[in-house]
Design an enzyme around this catalytic site. Structure first.
Site, PDB file in Angstrom:
ATOM      1  N   ASN A 149       0.873  -1.257  -0.069  1.00 51.22           N
ATOM      2  CA  ASN A 149      -0.067   0.101  -0.033  1.00 51.22           C
ATOM      3  C   ASN A 149       0.833   1.327   0.091  1.00 51.22           C
ATOM      4  O   ASN A 149       0.240   2.281  -0.367  1.00 51.22           O
ATOM      5  CB  ASN A 149      -1.093   0.086   1.004  1.00 51.22           C
ATOM      6  CG  ASN A 149      -0.438   0.310   2.565  1.00 51.22           C
ATOM      7  OD1 ASN A 149       0.759  -0.286   2.657  1.00 51.22           O
ATOM      8  ND2 ASN A 149      -1.047   0.820   3.525  1.00 51.22           N
ATOM      9  N   GLU A 247       5.473  -3.172  12.045  1.00 50.37           N
ATOM     10  CA  GLU A 247       4.687  -2.321  12.002  1.00 50.37           C
ATOM     11  C   GLU A 247       3.480  -2.877  11.418  1.00 50.37           C
ATOM     12  O   GLU A 247       3.257  -3.419  10.315  1.00 50.37           O
ATOM     13  CB  GLU A 247       5.122  -0.961  11.150  1.00 50.37           C
ATOM     14  CG  GLU A 247       6.369  -0.435  11.429  1.00 50.37           C
ATOM     15  CD  GLU A 247       5.967   0.323  12.794  1.00 50.37           C
ATOM     16  OE1 GLU A 247       4.739   0.618  13.216  1.00 50.37           O
ATOM     17  OE2 GLU A 247       7.157   0.835  13.564  1.00 50.37           O
ATOM     18  N   CYS A 281      -2.700   2.181   6.506  1.00 53.26           N
ATOM     19  CA  CYS A 281      -2.635   1.756   7.881  1.00 53.26           C
ATOM     20  C   CYS A 281      -3.280   2.711   8.832  1.00 53.26           C
ATOM     21  O   CYS A 281      -3.852   2.335   9.682  1.00 53.26           O
ATOM     22  CB  CYS A 281      -1.182   1.128   8.259  1.00 53.26           C
ATOM     23  SG  CYS A 281      -0.023   2.551   7.970  1.00 53.26           S
TER      24      CYS A 281
HETATM   25  P1  NAP Z   1       0.709  -8.502   4.303  1.00 56.10           P
HETATM   26  O1  NAP Z   1      -0.245  -9.607   3.727  1.00 56.10           O
HETATM   27  O2  NAP Z   1       0.885  -8.774   5.730  1.00 56.10           O
HETATM   28  O3  NAP Z   1       2.080  -8.633   3.576  1.00 56.10           O
HETATM   29  C1  NAP Z   1       3.159  -7.786   3.936  1.00 56.10           C
HETATM   30  C2  NAP Z   1       4.244  -8.337   3.387  1.00 56.10           C
HETATM   31  O4  NAP Z   1       4.582  -9.651   4.009  1.00 56.10           O
HETATM   32  C3  NAP Z   1       4.251  -8.736   2.137  1.00 56.10           C
HETATM   33  O5  NAP Z   1       5.601  -8.460   1.534  1.00 56.10           O
HETATM   34  C4  NAP Z   1       4.185 -10.148   2.269  1.00 56.10           C
HETATM   35  O6  NAP Z   1       4.578 -10.696   0.821  1.00 56.10           O
HETATM   36  C5  NAP Z   1       4.872 -10.720   3.229  1.00 56.10           C
HETATM   37  N1  NAP Z   1       4.624 -11.998   4.006  1.00 56.10           N
HETATM   38  C6  NAP Z   1       3.557 -12.601   3.626  1.00 56.10           C
HETATM   39  N2  NAP Z   1       3.410 -13.770   4.405  1.00 56.10           N
HETATM   40  C7  NAP Z   1       4.599 -13.781   4.882  1.00 56.10           C
HETATM   41  C8  NAP Z   1       5.146 -14.736   5.690  1.00 56.10           C
HETATM   42  N3  NAP Z   1       4.734 -15.747   6.006  1.00 56.10           N
HETATM   43  N4  NAP Z   1       6.494 -14.566   6.217  1.00 56.10           N
HETATM   44  C9  NAP Z   1       7.285 -13.457   5.942  1.00 56.10           C
HETATM   45  N5  NAP Z   1       6.468 -12.235   4.872  1.00 56.10           N
HETATM   46  C10 NAP Z   1       5.363 -12.659   4.525  1.00 56.10           C
HETATM   47  O7  NAP Z   1       0.014  -7.141   4.389  1.00 56.10           O
HETATM   48  P2  NAP Z   1      -0.263  -6.178   3.107  1.00 56.10           P
HETATM   49  O8  NAP Z   1      -1.734  -6.834   2.542  1.00 56.10           O
HETATM   50  O9  NAP Z   1       0.751  -6.131   1.963  1.00 56.10           O
HETATM   51  O10 NAP Z   1      -0.630  -4.977   3.390  1.00 56.10           O
HETATM   52  C11 NAP Z   1      -1.658  -4.229   4.442  1.00 56.10           C
HETATM   53  C12 NAP Z   1      -1.196  -4.363   5.704  1.00 56.10           C
HETATM   54  O11 NAP Z   1      -0.219  -3.628   6.146  1.00 56.10           O
HETATM   55  C13 NAP Z   1      -2.482  -3.811   6.409  1.00 56.10           C
HETATM   56  O12 NAP Z   1      -2.794  -4.630   7.611  1.00 56.10           O
HETATM   57  C14 NAP Z   1      -2.125  -2.562   7.025  1.00 56.10           C
HETATM   58  O13 NAP Z   1      -2.350  -1.728   7.993  1.00 56.10           O
HETATM   59  C15 NAP Z   1      -0.299  -2.903   7.149  1.00 56.10           C
HETATM   60  N6  NAP Z   1       0.497  -1.518   7.196  1.00 56.10           N
HETATM   61  C16 NAP Z   1       0.969  -1.056   8.249  1.00 56.10           C
HETATM   62  C17 NAP Z   1       1.537  -0.120   8.303  1.00 56.10           C
HETATM   63  C18 NAP Z   1       2.294   0.573   9.513  1.00 56.10           C
HETATM   64  O14 NAP Z   1       3.131   1.451   9.249  1.00 56.10           O
HETATM   65  N7  NAP Z   1       1.597   0.409  10.762  1.00 56.10           N
HETATM   66  C19 NAP Z   1       2.144   0.752   7.022  1.00 56.10           C
HETATM   67  C20 NAP Z   1       1.299   0.397   5.917  1.00 56.10           C
HETATM   68  C21 NAP Z   1       0.693  -0.826   5.971  1.00 56.10           C
HETATM   69  P3  NAP Z   1       3.656 -11.152  -0.320  1.00 56.10           P
HETATM   70  O15 NAP Z   1       3.250  -9.738  -0.964  1.00 56.10           O
HETATM   71  O16 NAP Z   1       4.191 -12.005  -1.073  1.00 56.10           O
HETATM   72  O17 NAP Z   1       2.124 -11.756   0.200  1.00 56.10           O
END
Ligand code: NAP
Length: 492
Positions: A149, A247, A281
């Site tokens: 995102n 995060e 987020c």
């Molecule tokens: P996600 O599905 O958790 O994926 C985040 C990253 O983790 C991706 O690169 C993903 O790879 C990787 N990943 C997935 N499974 C993993 C595993 N088992 N081991 C290690 N890495 C793994 O999140 P998203 O859908 O990309 O992003 C949305 C989320 O991010 C929302 O919950 C949002 O609130 C949060 N977010 C938080 C912040 C903050 O600063 N607090 C900022 C932005 C977003 P793949 O792409 O290959 O699945």
């Protein structure tokens, strides 16, 4: 266009790897093919990073910072191109794309400044003729795992403090958004960043993410993504005794008090709730409103939502772009149906847009619920789409209690004209970021970014605080008395 990994200063992909496609979420256009690395590729990237780190750590920090200045300048020069790639790949409207690239530029210049600070402490010793200080030491190879995102800003929040402090990194971007990472690889290459300092490996979280976390030469994992994935990362990282910075998700609220400037509150809610189609987020997904202004706010919000143009983010007049993919659309719609089953009243939106010009993309109508119970699923769980729930409360105390009743703690906001309410709120809202008379989004890079409870594990991205993730404190004592002086004993 075929992307390649960036490892040890070389762009490469191997025949054996599987490939996947990157599609424009606004219209389904094929943008790129991306290789999916195996553990072998990850091992090579870590080896290159490890080798480079030994020399990089010895480069004086102000010199390391020169590369960051060059990266910032290059990003500035390419800003429009980068923003266009970002919007095509991820869908956020071009104005926000430019804003995100600017965030990366700001981070480059800010962290470059740290090259001449990286402050430690000097402090008097309790013994005479003895000098005491603490210094920040680099840790080694850092593994970065980022979400789709904010495909560039988040990577800069992590990689720039890591390299100015003398670490090298291997970055696994989200599978949905490899193009921005590839653009950054080109920039690292163009400014002549020494080979192996920055490495980028594409591939799935399960394979590449896991391989990075388990690799014995990766000392720190900095992760941003969902709380669900963060839990897995923390657990695996814990088994390998890694330093893990997390995060994660949010369920952010705007509080609107009865003395609020309602026009300003509506502007803040619209920007925070529907910007990036609600996929931030820090997105506002709850509005906690004083009961005396609830109806007025509903009417004004409904009126303002009619002005939200939806479409391809490259069109400058569009305010709400697509969501990332079909799975996201289905998840959003599932929650909307759940909300209705739980008795919330749907005032606007609530549907997947399938008519022209939306049929080839992933568009969801900006959605407003009212009369939402604070414990309803739509008021508790992260939907990550353009859906807002209005919750009525009787006073500030109840507003704060409702705000704090979720498992997340990233961002919160209060609209009020009363200084006492504002100060009470900033003290009692249990979130890492609090806004007064502004929406829930709008963080600036020189302050810490992160959250409490299910949003984080105590670390922060951005600001000087980010350096704590990528450095170890080393305490140094220099005794120039010429005799044995025992701390706590020879102090009389
Ligand atoms: P996600 O599905 O958790 O994926 C985040 C990253 O983790 C991706 O690169 C993903 O790879 C990787 N990943 C997935 N499974 C993993 C595993 N088992 N081991 C290690 N890495 C793994 O999140 P998203 O859908 O990309 O992003 C949305 C989320 O991010 C929302 O919950 C949002 O609130 C949060 N977010 C938080 C912040 C903050 O600063 N607090 C900022 C932005 C977003 P793949 O792409 O290959 O699945």
């Amino acid at each position: 266009m075929q992307l390649e990994h960036y490892i040890g200063g070389r762009f490469l992909a191997t025949e054996e790897e599987k490939w996947t496609s990157v599609l424009n979420p606004a219209n389904g256009e094929l943008l790129a093919e991306v290789p999916l690395a195996t553990e072998v590729t990850v091992n090579e990237a870590v080896a290159q990073a490890k080798q480079a780190q030994q020399e990089w750590a010895l480069v004086p920090a102000p010199k390391r910072a020169q590369y960051l200045y060059a990266i910032g300048m290059k990003m500035q020069e390419k800003k429009e191109h980068l923003a266009t790639v970002l919007t095509k790949e991820m869908g956020k409207v071009i104005e926000e794309g430019r804003g995100e690239v600017q965030e990366g530029i700001d981070m480059a210049f800010y962290m470059a400044g740290e090259g001449r600070r990286l402050f430690g402490e000097t402090t008097p010793s309790e013994l005479s003729n003895k000098f005491a200080m603490s210094v920040r030491a680099p840790i080694g190879v850092v593994g970065l795992i980022t979400p789709w995102n904010f495909p560039v800003a988040i990577a800069t929040w992590k990689s720039f403090p890591a390299i100015v402090a003398g670490n090298t990194f291997v970055w696994k971007p989200a599978t949905e958004t490899p193009m921005m990472a590839y653009e950054m690889a080109k920039i690292f290459d163009e400014v002549g960043l020494p080979k192996g300092v920055a490495n980028i490996v594409f591939g799935s979280g399960g394979e590449v993410g896991t391989a990075l976390i388990e690799h014995p030469d990766v000392k720190v994992i900095s992760f941003t993504g969902s709380t669900e994935t963060g839990r897995k990362v923390a657990s695996l990282g814990g088994q390998h005794l890694k330093k893990v910075s997390l995060e994660m998700g949010g369920k952010n609220a705007v509080i609107v008090m009865d003395d609020a400037d309602l026009d300003l509150a509506v502007d803040g809610i619209l920007w925070s709730a529907f910007g990036t189609a609600g996929q931030r987020c820090t997105a506002c997904s709850r509005v906690i409103v004083h009961k005396d202004v609830k109806e007025e706010l509903e009417q004004r919000l409904l009126e303002a939502m009619k002005q939200l143009s939806i479409g391809d983010g490259l069109d400058e007049s569009v305010k709400v772009g697509p969501v990332i993919n079909q799975k996201a659309l289905e998840k959003i719609h599932y929650y909307v149906e759940e909300g209705q089953k739980e008795g919330a009243r749907l005032l606007a939106g609530g549907r997947i847009l399938t008519e022209q010009p939306y049929s080839q993309g992933h568009f969801y109508a900006p959605t407003l619920f009212t009369d939402v119970a604070p414990d309803a699923r739509i008021a508790q769980e992260e939907i990550f789409g353009p859906v807002v729930s209005l919750i009525a409360v009787a006073d500030l105390e109840e507003a704060i209690q409702v705000n704090n009743s979720v498992q997340y703690g990233l961002s919160s906001s209060i609209f009020t004209q009363d200084i006492n309410s504002a100060f009470k709120a900033q003290r009692d809202l249990d979130t890492g970021i609090v806004y007064v008379n502004a929406g829930t989004t709008g963080a600036e890079i020189h302050l810490p970014f992160g959250g409490t409870k299910g949003t984080g594990n105590g670390h922060r991205d951005s600001g000087v605080a980010a350096l704590d993730v990528y450095t170890e404190w080393k305490s140094v004592y220099i005794d120039y008395s010429g005799k044995l002086q025992r701390a706590q004993i020879d102090t009389e």
